[in-house]
Design a protein around this motif. Sequence first.
Motif, PDB file in Angstrom:
ATOM      1  N   VAL A  19       0.863  -1.177   0.000  1.00  0.00           N
ATOM      2  CA  VAL A  19       0.000   0.000   0.000  1.00  0.00           C
ATOM      3  C   VAL A  19       0.900   1.227   0.000  1.00  0.00           C
ATOM      4  O   VAL A  19       1.806   1.340   0.833  1.00  0.00           O
ATOM      5  N   LEU A  20       0.654   2.145  -0.945  1.00  0.00           N
ATOM      6  CA  LEU A  20       1.414   3.387  -1.060  1.00  0.00           C
ATOM      7  C   LEU A  20       0.486   4.546  -0.735  1.00  0.00           C
ATOM      8  O   LEU A  20      -0.611   4.652  -1.305  1.00  0.00           O
ATOM      9  N   VAL A  21       0.927   5.439   0.169  1.00  0.00           N
ATOM     10  CA  VAL A  21       0.088   6.545   0.631  1.00  0.00           C
ATOM     11  C   VAL A  21       0.833   7.862   0.421  1.00  0.00           C
ATOM     12  O   VAL A  21       2.026   7.971   0.734  1.00  0.00           O
ATOM     13  N   ARG A  22       0.116   8.864  -0.090  1.00  0.00           N
ATOM     14  CA  ARG A  22       0.693  10.202  -0.273  1.00  0.00           C
ATOM     15  C   ARG A  22       0.932  10.860   1.095  1.00  0.00           C
ATOM     16  O   ARG A  22       0.349  10.443   2.093  1.00  0.00           O
ATOM     17  N   PRO A  23       1.754  11.913   1.126  1.00  0.00           N
ATOM     18  CA  PRO A  23       2.023  12.588   2.397  1.00  0.00           C
ATOM     19  C   PRO A  23       0.759  13.146   3.080  1.00  0.00           C
ATOM     20  O   PRO A  23       0.717  13.255   4.299  1.00  0.00           O
ATOM     21  N   ASP A  24      -0.275  13.468   2.295  1.00  0.00           N
ATOM     22  CA  ASP A  24      -1.510  14.000   2.889  1.00  0.00           C
ATOM     23  C   ASP A  24      -2.447  12.898   3.390  1.00  0.00           C
ATOM     24  O   ASP A  24      -3.547  13.163   3.857  1.00  0.00           O
ATOM     25  N   GLY A  25      -2.011  11.629   3.280  1.00  0.00           N
ATOM     26  CA  GLY A  25      -2.798  10.505   3.793  1.00  0.00           C
ATOM     27  C   GLY A  25      -3.717   9.850   2.784  1.00  0.00           C
ATOM     28  O   GLY A  25      -4.344   8.833   3.077  1.00  0.00           O
ATOM     29  N   THR A  26      -3.811  10.411   1.577  1.00  0.00           N
ATOM     30  CA  THR A  26      -4.656   9.795   0.551  1.00  0.00           C
ATOM     31  C   THR A  26      -3.903   8.662  -0.137  1.00  0.00           C
ATOM     32  O   THR A  26      -2.673   8.647  -0.183  1.00  0.00           O
ATOM     33  N   ALA A  27      -4.659   7.713  -0.669  1.00  0.00           N
ATOM     34  CA  ALA A  27      -4.055   6.551  -1.336  1.00  0.00           C
ATOM     35  C   ALA A  27      -3.358   6.974  -2.622  1.00  0.00           C
ATOM     36  O   ALA A  27      -3.884   7.775  -3.390  1.00  0.00           O
ATOM     37  N   PHE A  28      -2.155   6.435  -2.855  1.00  0.00           N
ATOM     38  CA  PHE A  28      -1.454   6.622  -4.125  1.00  0.00           C
ATOM     39  C   PHE A  28      -1.638   5.381  -4.985  1.00  0.00           C
ATOM     40  O   PHE A  28      -1.978   5.463  -6.154  1.00  0.00           O
ATOM     41  N   ASP A  29      -1.434   4.200  -4.418  1.00  0.00           N
ATOM     42  CA  ASP A  29      -1.604   2.944  -5.132  1.00  0.00           C
ATOM     43  C   ASP A  29      -1.628   1.802  -4.123  1.00  0.00           C
ATOM     44  O   ASP A  29      -1.161   1.940  -3.001  1.00  0.00           O
ATOM     45  N   SER A  30      -2.170   0.677  -4.558  1.00  0.00           N
ATOM     46  CA  SER A  30      -2.222  -0.515  -3.723  1.00  0.00           C
ATOM     47  C   SER A  30      -2.285  -1.729  -4.625  1.00  0.00           C
ATOM     48  O   SER A  30      -2.901  -1.680  -5.689  1.00  0.00           O
ATOM     49  N   SER A  31      -1.669  -2.831  -4.196  1.00  0.00           N
ATOM     50  CA  SER A  31      -1.746  -4.061  -4.978  1.00  0.00           C
ATOM     51  C   SER A  31      -3.165  -4.613  -4.953  1.00  0.00           C
ATOM     52  O   SER A  31      -3.621  -5.216  -5.910  1.00  0.00           O
ATOM     53  N   SER A  32      -3.890  -4.402  -3.847  1.00  0.00           N
ATOM     54  CA  SER A  32      -5.285  -4.826  -3.706  1.00  0.00           C
ATOM     55  C   SER A  32      -5.751  -4.445  -2.311  1.00  0.00           C
ATOM     56  O   SER A  32      -4.992  -3.918  -1.514  1.00  0.00           O
ATOM     57  N   SER A  33      -7.006  -4.770  -1.989  1.00  0.00           N
ATOM     58  CA  SER A  33      -7.518  -4.457  -0.655  1.00  0.00           C
ATOM     59  C   SER A  33      -7.114  -5.506   0.378  1.00  0.00           C
ATOM     60  O   SER A  33      -7.319  -5.326   1.571  1.00  0.00           O
ATOM     61  N   SER A  34      -6.552  -6.618  -0.078  1.00  0.00           N
ATOM     62  CA  SER A  34      -6.046  -7.655   0.819  1.00  0.00           C
ATOM     63  C   SER A  34      -4.853  -8.334   0.144  1.00  0.00           C
ATOM     64  O   SER A  34      -4.532  -8.035  -0.998  1.00  0.00           O
ATOM     65  N   GLN A  35      -4.213  -9.256   0.837  1.00  0.00           N
ATOM     66  CA  GLN A  35      -3.059  -9.940   0.250  1.00  0.00           C
ATOM     67  C   GLN A  35      -3.479 -10.749  -0.975  1.00  0.00           C
ATOM     68  O   GLN A  35      -4.563 -11.332  -0.997  1.00  0.00           O
ATOM     69  N   VAL A  36      -2.619 -10.756  -1.995  1.00  0.00           N
ATOM     70  CA  VAL A  36      -2.863 -11.523  -3.212  1.00  0.00           C
ATOM     71  C   VAL A  36      -1.822 -12.629  -3.333  1.00  0.00           C
ATOM     72  O   VAL A  36      -0.698 -12.506  -2.850  1.00  0.00           O
ATOM     73  N   VAL A  37      -2.194 -13.713  -3.990  1.00  0.00           N
ATOM     74  CA  VAL A  37      -1.312 -14.861  -4.167  1.00  0.00           C
ATOM     75  C   VAL A  37      -0.214 -14.521  -5.175  1.00  0.00           C
ATOM     76  O   VAL A  37      -0.479 -13.921  -6.215  1.00  0.00           O
ATOM     77  N   ILE A  38       1.001 -14.912  -4.862  1.00  0.00           N
ATOM     78  CA  ILE A  38       2.127 -14.750  -5.782  1.00  0.00           C
ATOM     79  C   ILE A  38       2.062 -15.887  -6.795  1.00  0.00           C
ATOM     80  O   ILE A  38       2.061 -17.056  -6.419  1.00  0.00           O
ATOM     81  N   ALA A  39       2.013 -15.535  -8.071  1.00  0.00           N
ATOM     82  CA  ALA A  39       1.831 -16.534  -9.123  1.00  0.00           C
ATOM     83  C   ALA A  39       3.100 -17.360  -9.350  1.00  0.00           C
ATOM     84  O   ALA A  39       3.020 -18.519  -9.738  1.00  0.00           O
ATOM     85  N   GLY A  40       4.272 -16.788  -9.156  1.00  0.00           N
ATOM     86  CA  GLY A  40       5.520 -17.506  -9.360  1.00  0.00           C
ATOM     87  C   GLY A  40       6.553 -17.047  -8.353  1.00  0.00           C
ATOM     88  O   GLY A  40       6.468 -15.956  -7.815  1.00  0.00           O
ATOM     89  N   GLY A  41       7.484 -17.884  -8.053  1.00  0.00           N
ATOM     90  CA  GLY A  41       8.494 -17.538  -7.073  1.00  0.00           C
ATOM     91  C   GLY A  41       8.035 -17.880  -5.682  1.00  0.00           C
ATOM     92  O   GLY A  41       7.018 -18.529  -5.490  1.00  0.00           O
TER      93      GLY A  41
END
Length: 86
Positions: free
Chosen positions: A58-80
Amino acid sequence: LNLHSSGGGGTVTATGKFSVRYLDAITNVDYAAFDFTGGSYQLNATDGGAAADKYQIVLVRPDGTAFDSSSSSQVVIAGGAITVRS
């Protein structure tokens, strides 16, 4: 960095700061109005042992708003794999 490991699996949480600079890939013009420093991130990862490994960032801007997120919960790693060791 927080680490918890048990039974062939475990979880890790890492936090930190990041900056963003918007550069045009062709002209190299900096769109400075969109640049910022002091953003924060949190990475959560789970070594599932025999089950699937998962992560969330989860990436958050300095003002506390969301910048980006992989999802709202953990996601499965497809490889590795994630390996958590204490």
